[in-house]
Design a protein around this motif. Sequence first.
Motif, PDB file in Angstrom:
ATOM      1  N   GLU A 117       6.882  10.054  10.563  1.00 37.99           N
ATOM      2  CA  GLU A 117       6.634  10.522  11.918  1.00 37.99           C
ATOM      3  C   GLU A 117       6.751  12.039  11.998  1.00 37.99           C
TER       4      GLU A 117
ATOM      5  N   ARG B 262       3.293  14.408  17.824  1.00 37.09           N
ATOM      6  CA  ARG B 262       4.237  14.560  18.926  1.00 37.09           C
ATOM      7  C   ARG B 262       3.909  15.823  19.691  1.00 37.09           C
TER       8      ARG B 262
ATOM      9  N   LEU C 110      -2.106  12.709  27.018  1.00 35.59           N
ATOM     10  CA  LEU C 110      -2.239  11.612  26.077  1.00 35.59           C
ATOM     11  C   LEU C 110      -2.923  12.120  24.811  1.00 35.59           C
TER      12      LEU C 110
ATOM     13  N   ASP D 296      -4.984  10.668  20.951  1.00 35.18           N
ATOM     14  CA  ASP D 296      -5.416   9.654  20.006  1.00 35.18           C
ATOM     15  C   ASP D 296      -5.871  10.382  18.745  1.00 35.18           C
TER      16      ASP D 296
ATOM     17  N   SER E 246      -0.779   9.945  13.914  1.00 37.69           N
ATOM     18  CA  SER E 246       0.111  10.097  15.056  1.00 37.69           C
ATOM     19  C   SER E 246       0.663  11.518  15.107  1.00 37.69           C
TER      20      SER E 246
ATOM     21  N   GLY F 166      -5.015   5.832  24.083  1.00 40.26           N
ATOM     22  CA  GLY F 166      -4.198   6.944  23.617  1.00 40.26           C
ATOM     23  C   GLY F 166      -2.713   6.701  23.833  1.00 40.26           C
ATOM     24  N   THR F 167      -1.914   7.515  23.165  1.00 39.22           N
ATOM     25  CA  THR F 167      -0.467   7.495  23.290  1.00 39.22           C
ATOM     26  C   THR F 167      -0.039   8.483  24.362  1.00 39.22           C
TER      27      THR F 167
ATOM     28  N   GLN G 101       2.113  11.189  25.777  1.00 38.15           N
ATOM     29  CA  GLN G 101       2.919  12.160  25.045  1.00 38.15           C
ATOM     30  C   GLN G 101       3.920  12.912  25.914  1.00 38.15           C
TER      31      GLN G 101
ATOM     32  N   ALA H  31       3.659   2.144  32.093  1.00 35.04           N
ATOM     33  CA  ALA H  31       3.728   2.949  30.875  1.00 35.04           C
ATOM     34  C   ALA H  31       4.564   4.205  31.055  1.00 35.04           C
TER      35      ALA H  31
ATOM     36  N   SER I 287       7.094   4.941  28.194  1.00 31.60           N
ATOM     37  CA  SER I 287       7.068   6.091  27.292  1.00 31.60           C
ATOM     38  C   SER I 287       7.796   7.274  27.901  1.00 31.60           C
TER      39      SER I 287
END
Length: 410
Positions: free
Chosen positions: A24, A385, A348, A350, A383, A336-337, A339, A299, A247
């Motif tokens: 990560e 951050r 977000l 991806d 991935s 997407g994640t 963030q 979310a 999240s």
Amino acid sequence: MPRTDGPGAEFRDPRAGTEFDTGEPGFVDAGATLVTVVGVPDDDMYLRDPVLTGFDARTGARRWQTPAPNLRGCGPTAVDGQIVCFGHDKALIAFDVATGQLTRTPTDWYPFALATLDDRLYVAEGDVESDDVRVHSGTLADPDAYWSQAFGMGTSWEDLPFDALDVSHGQGIFTLGADIAGFDLANGKQTWSADLDGCSDAAGTSGTLVVHTRSGCGGDRITGSALLDRTGHAIATTDSAVAQSLSIDRPTDETIPVLLGDSAYNRRTGSLMWRSPDLISVPAQTSPDNPVSANGTAAAILGDLALLRDLDAHTISGLDLRTGHRLWRADDNRFGTIQAWDGDTVVLSDGTGLWAVDPRNGAIAWDIPFLAVNVDRTALTGSGRLAAHGNGRYTYASARAMIGLRPLER
């Protein structure tokens, strides 16, 4: 744009340590300096030649790097200008944010977890397999200056959670295996304890509250959730087979409810405030012999709004947390994640880029394809951050590169 040096070198999150490779990327946001690990993954298990590295948060220039082998974990924030870590010996290891200078503080302990908050350090140590553990609070120079507290709880070393200590929601939460305890951050006094039966879990939320989700193991479904106050008393319960996974959890204040199942409960009294079917997504059932479970859609909690993502219907929507009314809904096909949130827009990501959404109306505020930043397709992949620094400034780290974003000059 900072890039890793040497063949195969990658960025890693310091919070996970350097003993093993978690895969990560990430960094500790220490204000003017971003602190990250640079190392070479070795068979997806170890990091070779790891160094802790400080980058200028505005320019991306490298300020320093210091060898950092065999770290088991580091605090998520700086304390008195130091990133504090622990390894296998009886010492706390600190890296100066400005210079990278290493300091070792000897102790009589074998630490296994560490948390930081403001100017305080929290260290868990002892023998988890003998239920003989303690938590200390202090400073780097005097790690038990404020208090020390023994806890009769434990687990196996193999099952030791990486986040055993949580001090981020107004009270301390200490979790080892099936044991969980709350403690007062000011004096360490244990305020409550509970057993996490089966594969249940618990997570803190604002207002010194804990959401306890009950479930069995071996594929058993969720059987319900409870909202625990700072004494461990359940002020709200639900038998809903749906849990909400957030999240980001940043409610405006204690007037914003907590979401359990399809319902919202008062954060102070536990009373039911409203229900909404938008909080639950039910996949299409393929056959009676293959039943499917419903899923929670919440979310992120963003002030007085909830961002909902229905992965089965491929939609994203905004929900007013004071009333339960849906504000907007839009198609969501990027998966997407989530963030970060800067108080205005939520960002977000991806594998193709970053984009920001206004949670009040669903409008896309900006969209940045990675290939517009770097034509090297291997630079920004997988991935990553992202951190929001305020005033429209962000930093994003992937395994091979970090980028800084700021508003366009007009």
